[in-house]
Design a protein around this motif. Structure first.
Motif, PDB file in Angstrom:
ATOM      1  N   LEU A 145       0.844  -1.201   0.000  1.00 30.14           N
ATOM      2  CA  LEU A 145       0.000   0.000   0.000  1.00 30.14           C
ATOM      3  C   LEU A 145       0.876   1.246   0.000  1.00 30.14           C
ATOM      4  N   SER A 146       0.439   2.272  -0.709  1.00 38.13           N
ATOM      5  CA  SER A 146       1.152   3.548  -0.625  1.00 38.13           C
ATOM      6  C   SER A 146       0.654   4.365   0.564  1.00 38.13           C
ATOM      7  N   ARG A 147      -0.566   4.079   0.995  1.00 38.08           N
ATOM      8  CA  ARG A 147      -1.144   4.845   2.100  1.00 38.08           C
ATOM      9  C   ARG A 147      -2.063   3.948   2.917  1.00 38.08           C
ATOM     10  N   LEU A 148      -2.018   4.134   4.227  1.00 34.77           N
ATOM     11  CA  LEU A 148      -2.859   3.383   5.153  1.00 34.77           C
ATOM     12  C   LEU A 148      -3.546   4.391   6.067  1.00 34.77           C
ATOM     13  N   ILE A 149      -4.879   4.379   6.050  1.00 39.13           N
ATOM     14  CA  ILE A 149      -5.657   5.330   6.842  1.00 39.13           C
ATOM     15  C   ILE A 149      -6.460   4.581   7.900  1.00 39.13           C
ATOM     16  N   PHE A 150      -6.382   5.055   9.134  1.00 37.62           N
ATOM     17  CA  PHE A 150      -7.227   4.536  10.209  1.00 37.62           C
ATOM     18  C   PHE A 150      -8.301   5.580  10.495  1.00 37.62           C
ATOM     19  N   LYS A 151      -9.545   5.182  10.341  1.00 33.18           N
ATOM     20  CA  LYS A 151     -10.676   6.068  10.601  1.00 33.18           C
ATOM     21  C   LYS A 151     -11.333   5.643  11.909  1.00 33.18           C
ATOM     22  N   ILE A 152     -11.412   6.551  12.859  1.00 35.83           N
ATOM     23  CA  ILE A 152     -11.886   6.220  14.204  1.00 35.83           C
ATOM     24  C   ILE A 152     -13.410   6.185  14.216  1.00 35.83           C
ATOM     25  N   ILE A 153     -13.956   4.990  14.508  1.00 33.26           N
ATOM     26  CA  ILE A 153     -15.410   4.779  14.530  1.00 33.26           C
ATOM     27  C   ILE A 153     -15.724   3.934  15.770  1.00 33.26           C
ATOM     28  N   PRO A 154     -16.017   4.548  16.901  1.00 33.97           N
ATOM     29  CA  PRO A 154     -16.185   3.788  18.143  1.00 33.97           C
ATOM     30  C   PRO A 154     -17.340   2.792  18.129  1.00 33.97           C
ATOM     31  N   ASP A 155     -18.414   3.085  17.410  1.00 36.89           N
ATOM     32  CA  ASP A 155     -19.601   2.231  17.443  1.00 36.89           C
ATOM     33  C   ASP A 155     -19.476   1.090  16.433  1.00 36.89           C
ATOM     34  N   GLU A 156     -19.608  -0.156  16.911  1.00 36.95           N
ATOM     35  CA  GLU A 156     -19.433  -1.313  16.034  1.00 36.95           C
ATOM     36  C   GLU A 156     -20.475  -1.349  14.929  1.00 36.95           C
ATOM     37  N   ASN A 157     -21.702  -0.964  15.221  1.00 37.63           N
ATOM     38  CA  ASN A 157     -22.742  -0.944  14.192  1.00 37.63           C
ATOM     39  C   ASN A 157     -22.422   0.068  13.097  1.00 37.63           C
ATOM     40  N   VAL A 158     -21.875   1.209  13.487  1.00 37.87           N
ATOM     41  CA  VAL A 158     -21.503   2.218  12.492  1.00 37.87           C
ATOM     42  C   VAL A 158     -20.345   1.706  11.642  1.00 37.87           C
ATOM     43  N   ASP A 176     -28.252 -18.340  51.248  1.00 40.26           N
ATOM     44  CA  ASP A 176     -28.979 -17.092  50.950  1.00 40.26           C
ATOM     45  C   ASP A 176     -28.039 -15.989  50.474  1.00 40.26           C
ATOM     46  N   LEU A 177     -27.032 -16.352  49.715  1.00 39.32           N
ATOM     47  CA  LEU A 177     -25.972 -15.436  49.303  1.00 39.32           C
ATOM     48  C   LEU A 177     -26.496 -14.347  48.358  1.00 39.32           C
ATOM     49  N   THR A 178     -26.078 -13.108  48.583  1.00 36.92           N
ATOM     50  CA  THR A 178     -26.376 -11.983  47.697  1.00 36.92           C
ATOM     51  C   THR A 178     -25.060 -11.403  47.192  1.00 36.92           C
ATOM     52  N   LEU A 179     -24.947 -11.233  45.865  1.00 38.37           N
ATOM     53  CA  LEU A 179     -23.689 -10.785  45.278  1.00 38.37           C
ATOM     54  C   LEU A 179     -23.925  -9.642  44.292  1.00 38.37           C
ATOM     55  N   ARG A 180     -23.050  -8.634  44.371  1.00 35.38           N
ATOM     56  CA  ARG A 180     -23.057  -7.540  43.399  1.00 35.38           C
ATOM     57  C   ARG A 180     -22.250  -7.990  42.179  1.00 35.38           C
ATOM     58  N   PHE A 181     -22.935  -8.152  41.065  1.00 36.56           N
ATOM     59  CA  PHE A 181     -22.334  -8.687  39.847  1.00 36.56           C
ATOM     60  C   PHE A 181     -22.218  -7.547  38.827  1.00 36.56           C
ATOM     61  N   TYR A 182     -20.981  -7.165  38.523  1.00 38.22           N
ATOM     62  CA  TYR A 182     -20.703  -6.076  37.594  1.00 38.22           C
ATOM     63  C   TYR A 182     -20.543  -6.599  36.163  1.00 38.22           C
ATOM     64  N   TRP A 183     -21.074  -5.812  35.199  1.00 40.29           N
ATOM     65  CA  TRP A 183     -20.787  -6.102  33.790  1.00 40.29           C
ATOM     66  C   TRP A 183     -20.605  -4.785  33.052  1.00 40.29           C
ATOM     67  N   PRO A 184     -19.774  -4.749  31.988  1.00 38.87           N
ATOM     68  CA  PRO A 184     -19.416  -3.482  31.350  1.00 38.87           C
ATOM     69  C   PRO A 184     -20.320  -3.122  30.178  1.00 38.87           C
ATOM     70  N   THR A 185     -20.519  -1.827  29.983  1.00 34.28           N
ATOM     71  CA  THR A 185     -21.236  -1.313  28.822  1.00 34.28           C
ATOM     72  C   THR A 185     -20.261  -0.536  27.944  1.00 34.28           C
ATOM     73  N   GLN A 186     -20.733  -0.171  26.760  1.00 34.99           N
ATOM     74  CA  GLN A 186     -19.962   0.629  25.800  1.00 34.99           C
ATOM     75  C   GLN A 186     -18.617   0.006  25.462  1.00 34.99           C
ATOM     76  N   VAL A 187     -18.624  -1.320  25.296  1.00 33.95           N
ATOM     77  CA  VAL A 187     -17.373  -1.996  24.964  1.00 33.95           C
ATOM     78  C   VAL A 187     -17.661  -3.348  24.355  1.00 33.95           C
ATOM     79  N   THR A 188     -16.807  -3.781  23.460  1.00 37.49           N
ATOM     80  CA  THR A 188     -16.707  -5.192  23.075  1.00 37.49           C
ATOM     81  C   THR A 188     -15.232  -5.541  23.157  1.00 37.49           C
TER      82      THR A 188
END
Length: 540
Positions: free
Chosen positions: A241-254, A372-384
């Motif tokens: 390639l003579s040129r390589l461009i990275f275009k920033i697109i955070p959203d996977e659907n986009v 009778d265990l109760t646990l705070r279960f974390y999961w992340p958003t805005q990421v893959t």
């Protein structure tokens, strides 16, 4: 207008391509790099760009995690594993025309070792601290001792002790060779803290200078494009390639929509649910070999119940990992029985395994007095992530399994870089989803990273086994005999699964990369470390 202009530019250059040795590729990047000095970076999007411009003493064989020569043509280690002699490639020049030689190698090592002030912050020098430890002016032990340049083509690296990390770790992007002249001219070490972030040097923003097949041209932050051009003076086979461009697109659907529209030529980590439709539409969907681990993290610091091995084993029996893999991960994903894939040394086939057994889970919880265990279960958003393509679906599947054995789940969701990682690292979550893609083929890079220090959320003063495990990991890393070292890691894996179980290994997932049919020659990497010099654009 940006999309149209980029697409037109790319199409124009492709139309004028001659024999596949010219043209432009536009790749959809999932995020913006903070800078272009890989030593101060730890994120994949920075490395995706700098990897095209810079090279290390060693690299990784395309399509594998196997180490191979790069700027060094070969190396030898002393019998005790503390002295490494590298023979360097001749005739190599940095992009600024200055020579790559042994003095340049030592200048890079001394730059890393002599960081001061903000440069010693783990948010900047993450890979140095993880690999080498301390710096010249602090009291923390360092793996690095010195570098010698007996002649222009010989560099000698002296270590304080043997380590399983060498020479593979020198292929990490953070340890790429950069021009000492350019770094001095543009004050590469001029980094300072500003509030919760950092201000970087002119070098890191505008003048990154390596030896690689592409050179830095520009970063237009306004339209989110990074442009690299072919290095016509490259020592090896020049980029097609003579040129390589990275275009920033955070959203996977986009990113997917732009690929379908023809305004980009490829992107990483497509949703597994889209793989078949993208393939049917004529796109190249390449699935990497899995070289990662996703696990259910268990924080022991704040919840006494989780310090009980029976409770942790109950969690392992409760999760239907086979169903999780089949329903929520791409084809080719595998159930994990330990904390790294079977291609890494020390993988033990005879570890204790935890099949889905809700009744066994209930029994263990009852025996531990925590029905009778109760646990705070974390999961992340805005990421893959490569190992975690659908955090919400994965969380829902595991939470359902836990509720089925009588555990009360309190869900907590936060953005990946907007509170999730901070809360996980500061032990605010009882359970959490996390994982790792291997940087290189070493047990220490997996289980040493997770459990090699007691200063993390897995341990507590009430669980002294954490110190024992950390000592075993340190001893294995320091063993110079490969056969003995592999046996030590295999035994650690057995203990991790039977005696310690600080987390529950879930899966190894094969992340995909997708490109248009015009893209030829892209070799997918299990390290998610693709190099684009081999890529050409056809006129199809």
């Amino acid at each position: 207008m940006l999309t149209a202009s980029l697409a037109a530019c790319a199409a124009s250059e492709r139309d004028s391509a001659a024999g596949g040795n010219d043209g432009t590729m536009v790749f959809g990047a999932a995020g913006a790099p903070a800078l272009f000095d890989p030593f101060y970076a730890s994120d994949g999007e920075t490395f995706r760009v700098t990897r095209q411009m810079m090279e290390g003493l060693v690299g990784y064989k395309p399509g594998t995690a196997e180490v191979q020569p790069e700027l060094a043509t070969g190396w030898e280690q002393s019998e005790d594993g503390t002295t490494w002699t590298f023979q360097l490639r001749e005739g190599v020049k940095f992009h600024d025309g200055t020579p790559f030689n042994a003095e340049a190698v030592c200048a890079n090592f001394e730059r890393w070792y002599n960081q001061t002030g903000a440069g010693q912050n783990s948010a900047l020098s993450y890979y140095w601290i993880e690999t080498f430890g301390g710096f010249a002016d602090d009291d923390k032990p360092s793996l690095y001792e010195s570098c010698e340049a007996p002649d222009p083509t010989t560099a000698v690296i002296n270590l304080a002790r043997p380590t399983s990390k060498f020479p593979d770790a020198l292929g990490l992007d953070s340890f790429s060779m950069q021009s000492p002249t350019a770094m001095e001219k543009y004050q590469a070490n001029n980094v300072r803290a500003q509030g919760s972030s950092f201000v970087y040097s002119e070098y890191a923003k505008k003048h990154p200078t390596g030896t690689g097949p592409f050179k830095f041209e520009s970063y237009n932050e306004g339209n989110g494009t990074i442009t690299l051009t072919r290095n016509e003076n490259y020592w090896g086979e020049k980029a097609k390639l003579s040129r390589l461009i990275f275009k920033i697109i955070p959203d996977e659907n986009v990113r997917k929509e732009e690929l379908l529209a023809g305004s980009i030529d490829g992107y990483d980590f497509p949703n597994p649910a889209d793989l078949q439709s993208l393939s049917d539409a004529g796109f190249n969907v390449q699935v990497r070999d899995p070289f990662n681990i996703m696990y259910l993290g268990i924080t022991q610091k704040n919840n006494p119940a989780l310090r009980d091995l029976k409770v942790r084993k109950a969690l392992a029996y409760a999760v239907d990992r086979k169903n999780l893999v089949q329903a929520n991960l791409p084809e080719g994903a595998e159930v994990a029985t330990q904390f790294y894939p079977d291609t890494v040394d020390g993988y033990a086939k005879d570890v204790q395994k935890y099949s889905h057994n809700p009744e066994k889970a209930k029994q263990l919880l009852a025996e531990a007095g925590h029905s009778d265990l109760t646990l705070r279960f974390y999961w992340p958003t805005q990421v893959t992530r490569p190992y975690m393509p659908d955090p919400r679906g994965i969380f829902n599947a595991i939470a359902g399994d836990l509720r089925a054995v009588g555990i009360t789940v309190e869900p907590v969701s936060k953005p990946w870089n907007g509170g999730y990682l901070d809360d996980v690292n500061n032990a605010r979550a009882d359970l959490f989803l996390l994982g790792w893609t291997g940087d290189y083929n070493s047990p220490d890079n997996f289980i040493g990273t997770f459990f090699g220090s007691t200063e993390n959320q897995f341990y507590t003063a009430a669980a002294p086994w954490g110190e024992d495990l950390a000592k075993q990991l340190q001893a294995a890393d320091r063993e110079p005999d490969p056969a003995k070292r592999e046996a030590m890691y295999a035994e650690i894996n057995r203990k991790l699964m039977a005696q310690y179980l600080p987390a529950v290994p879930l899966s190894h997932s094969p992340p995909a990369i997708v490109t248009s049919k015009q893209v030829k020659g892209l070799q997918p990497s299990p390290l998610t470390a693709e190099e684009f010099a081999s890529v050409s654009m056809s006129e199809e």
